[in-house]
Design a protein around this motif. Sequence first.
Motif, short mmCIF file in Angstrom:
data_model
loop_
_atom_site.label_atom_id
_atom_site.label_comp_id
_atom_site.label_asym_id
_atom_site.label_seq_id
_atom_site.Cartn_x
_atom_site.Cartn_y
_atom_site.Cartn_z
N VAL A 1 0.86 -1.18 0.00
CA VAL A 1 0.00 0.00 0.00
C VAL A 1 0.90 1.23 0.00
O VAL A 1 1.83 1.33 0.82
N LEU A 2 0.63 2.16 -0.91
CA LEU A 2 1.42 3.38 -1.03
C LEU A 2 0.51 4.57 -0.76
O LEU A 2 -0.55 4.71 -1.38
N ALA A 3 0.93 5.42 0.16
CA ALA A 3 0.11 6.57 0.56
C ALA A 3 0.90 7.85 0.36
O ALA A 3 2.01 7.99 0.89
N ASP A 4 0.33 8.78 -0.39
CA ASP A 4 0.98 10.06 -0.67
C ASP A 4 0.25 11.15 0.10
O ASP A 4 -0.85 11.55 -0.27
N GLU A 5 0.83 11.60 1.20
CA GLU A 5 0.23 12.61 2.08
C GLU A 5 -1.23 12.25 2.42
O GLU A 5 -2.15 13.05 2.18
N PRO A 6 -1.47 11.06 2.99
CA PRO A 6 -2.85 10.60 3.18
C PRO A 6 -3.66 11.43 4.16
O PRO A 6 -4.89 11.35 4.17
N THR A 7 -2.99 12.22 5.00
CA THR A 7 -3.72 13.07 5.96
C THR A 7 -3.50 14.55 5.69
O THR A 7 -3.87 15.40 6.51
N GLY A 8 -2.93 14.87 4.54
CA GLY A 8 -2.53 16.25 4.26
C GLY A 8 -3.66 17.24 4.20
O GLY A 8 -3.46 18.43 4.47
N ASN A 9 -4.88 16.80 3.84
CA ASN A 9 -6.01 17.71 3.71
C ASN A 9 -6.96 17.66 4.91
O ASN A 9 -8.07 18.20 4.84
N LEU A 10 -6.54 17.01 6.00
CA LEU A 10 -7.43 16.79 7.13
C LEU A 10 -7.01 17.61 8.34
O LEU A 10 -5.83 17.90 8.52
N ASP A 11 -7.98 17.97 9.17
CA ASP A 11 -7.64 18.61 10.43
C ASP A 11 -6.95 17.61 11.35
O ASP A 11 -6.99 16.40 11.10
N SER A 12 -6.30 18.10 12.40
CA SER A 12 -5.43 17.25 13.21
C SER A 12 -6.18 16.08 13.84
O SER A 12 -5.66 14.95 13.88
N ARG A 13 -7.38 16.31 14.34
CA ARG A 13 -8.14 15.23 14.98
C ARG A 13 -8.53 14.17 13.96
O ARG A 13 -8.35 12.95 14.21
N THR A 14 -9.05 14.60 12.81
CA THR A 14 -9.44 13.65 11.77
C THR A 14 -8.22 12.93 11.23
O THR A 14 -8.27 11.73 10.94
N ALA A 15 -7.11 13.65 11.08
CA ALA A 15 -5.87 13.04 10.59
C ALA A 15 -5.41 11.92 11.52
O ALA A 15 -4.99 10.85 11.07
N GLU A 16 -5.52 12.14 12.81
CA GLU A 16 -5.12 11.12 13.77
C GLU A 16 -6.02 9.88 13.66
O GLU A 16 -5.53 8.75 13.68
N GLU A 17 -7.32 10.09 13.50
CA GLU A 17 -8.26 8.97 13.37
C GLU A 17 -7.99 8.18 12.09
O GLU A 17 -7.97 6.95 12.10
N VAL A 18 -7.77 8.89 10.98
CA VAL A 18 -7.52 8.23 9.71
C VAL A 18 -6.19 7.48 9.74
O VAL A 18 -6.09 6.34 9.26
N SER A 19 -5.17 8.07 10.36
CA SER A 19 -3.87 7.41 10.47
C SER A 19 -3.99 6.12 11.26
O SER A 19 -3.44 5.08 10.87
N ARG A 20 -4.69 6.17 12.37
CA ARG A 20 -4.85 4.99 13.21
C ARG A 20 -5.58 3.88 12.46
O ARG A 20 -5.19 2.71 12.50
#
Length: 234
Positions: free
Chosen positions: A174-193
């Motif tokens: 799986v290759l991810a290019d800035e997968p949380t780059g467009n998200l706010d910090s809370r949503t980015a943390e949830e998506v990363s997890r």
Amino acid sequence: MPWACQNDGMVSLLADSLSKSYSTPDSELDVLVDVSLSLAASENLAILGPSGSGKSTLLAILGTLDQPSSGTLKIGDADPFQLPEPQLAEFRSRQIGFIFQDHHLLPQCTVLENVLVPFLASGSAGAVEIDEATQLIGRVGLADRLLHRPAQLSGGEKQRVAIARALVRKPILVLADEPTGNLDSRTAEEVSRLLLELQVEQESMLVAVTHSQQLADSMQRRLHLDNGQLVEHV
């Protein structure tokens, strides 16, 4: 088929001395210089670096979307750049999942239809594929959004759909290019997890290029790409 690979714990990624350069009117522009890395099944890796350092170029080569000027790449048992183009496209469709900063969902399609898109490269999706996609959509927390279209989703929900789409065929990489780059910090943390949980569950390999120190810190390994060269991140 010579490129067939199984996700049996022995799958690995081996990139050896990858270089990429482009000819300009005055000289050669070196984007990657002797980049080497390896990954085992279930392992994840973050690649950090400034804009223009070659991160997206490296990801494109690992994803077989671009060929290196020199060096070799092995994914599982396959040397993808030795495959004829039709077999390479099929290999990419089955064995590599892509997640982008901009989700790239098809606006006219439902969540379920977007997640099923990877199956279309090799024909159509049957009952088994639809059931697997539906289960995965539930796993990313969108069971009640199955028939919604992207315009009806939040940014975080769209990225969850993109994760499900990338993982629906259980790729080995799986290759991810800035997968949380467009998200706010809370949503980015949830998506990363969520991304890391699913990647480990499927025993796939994950390479993410990112500017996010938060995402990088959650991953097993971190490398830094600068001036086309890959070094340990400190």
